[in-house]
Design an enzyme around this catalytic site. Sequence first.
Site, short mmCIF file in Angstrom:
data_model
loop_
_atom_site.label_atom_id
_atom_site.label_comp_id
_atom_site.label_asym_id
_atom_site.label_seq_id
_atom_site.Cartn_x
_atom_site.Cartn_y
_atom_site.Cartn_z
N GLU A 333 -3.41 4.37 4.62
CA GLU A 333 -4.53 3.69 3.97
C GLU A 333 -5.35 4.63 3.10
OE1 GLU A 333 -5.41 -0.15 6.84
OE2 GLU A 333 -6.89 1.46 6.77
N HIS A 362 17.11 13.11 19.42
CA HIS A 362 18.35 12.38 19.70
C HIS A 362 18.43 11.07 18.92
CE1 HIS A 362 19.41 14.99 23.19
NE2 HIS A 362 18.10 15.15 23.21
N LYS A 476 -4.22 -10.54 2.41
CA LYS A 476 -5.30 -11.34 2.99
C LYS A 476 -5.65 -12.54 2.10
CE LYS A 476 -7.55 -7.74 5.74
NZ LYS A 476 -8.78 -6.96 5.97
#
Length: 489
Positions: A333, A362, A476
């Site tokens: 952000e 791994h 949004k």
Amino acid sequence: MSDSVLKLSSGFSFDYQNLYGDGKVTAVEIEAITDRIAAAHQAIEQMRATGEVKAHLSKDGSPEKVLFSQLPYVEPGHLNSPESIARLKSFGASMKNRVDSVISFGIGGSFLGNKVLFDVHCGEFWNLQTAEERGGWPKLYFSGNNLDPRRTGELLAQIEREARLKARHQPGQTYRVCLAVISKSGSTIETTATFMVFFEALRQTALSIEVEVVAVTDPADGPQETVLHRLARTHGWPMFSVPDGVGGRFSIFAEVGLVTAVCVGMDIDAFLAGARSMDQACKTDRVYENPALLNAILKYLAGQNHGRSLEVFMPYADGLKSVSEWYIQLLAESLGKRNNRSGQAVYYGRTPIVAVGTTDMHAQTQQHQDGAKDKVVQFLRIADWGSPVIVPDVFPGEAAVAKFAGIQLAEALEVARESNAEALAADGRFSAVFELPKLTPFHLGELLYLLALSVAYEGELADVDAFDQPGVEAYKRIMGPKLTRLGKK
């Protein structure tokens, strides 16, 4: 100690030998941006002194101060004042030996930072301990960080299960749960929706459950009052602040993070002292003595001059995975920006990646070692784990496993990290190491504050606003009307 290790008097160190030197970021490259570095340092000094950051505006387009660097300093008139810290501690103490469980509702910085503090202070198995083993502090659960119906239902069922068990073993005793709702606006869908599910279900249950609520929201009243502030005022819920001038990703040092920490007995004084100590260390303009500035410069130049557009944050500790997840938001952000301050499209920023050592050796290391040379791997290690855990000689007749006998797990963990770093360096791959002397609230405060200040410095170097997040508004704007239509069905 290597010349490419910056060690503070606290014992905290930043080893950048695999990020700096021939074939890596060089002194010549740093010298080439001396003027930009000086301007960046001056800008951060200005931010510290006044809260003013060049061209920074709130999401509504009005000028907004940036105040996170004030948070480590507990002083009258500050966001963290002696009175506010005393009130936080009093609230936390009111949980002890009285409340069975706290459920923290929040998303973004209102969840990620709180989870870091919980993981470091409490550990994975806190909620499985008895009240006596927890020292009387409540269990702590998290919700409101997703709209996942299964987990929401399962956590609700768990609270009801615990209430039934208490009624069975302590007849006549009420199960007490505190719902801590953290939202600046009070209308964040994930946080608000799940809170309302719990609030209603636990109040309506036939079980003996007592529900109380604490709200952490915008402190403004009057015309600017948020819905959560209004609900708290109407219902008489205690309130704490999501302060202006502190973005969610920096709010771990504010009441947003501290309100959860005090519920489990964490030493918030030591945590803030660590942040304060790091801030003091970072006030110098001498590049190789300022860990946040040096970190920002090296990562900036690694990206700009060497194509390192990804950053793998890899603590060698299971309990620090949440630090990586917190850092994901901080880096993404703060620095993932389309435009610079002049409005030019620059598409700046490194993509952050969560990894944990040795687990992801791994899983991810194959890509780190043989994939594109586009990454900086940022290791995090703990120097002293306390009491050693030693592998016993259980099967002496089996040479393949008997060779592990006598090894301390902490030493083996560090050998694995060193081996990973050496292998990467041998192939011209960039890495660096943050080292904490011990895993304590003080040293955690040092680390998190360094990372927060680093992105502030790097924003100045890249000429992007590290304190806004305009890209978040795009989804949004689409999501809001769709949710409204859902509610009308």
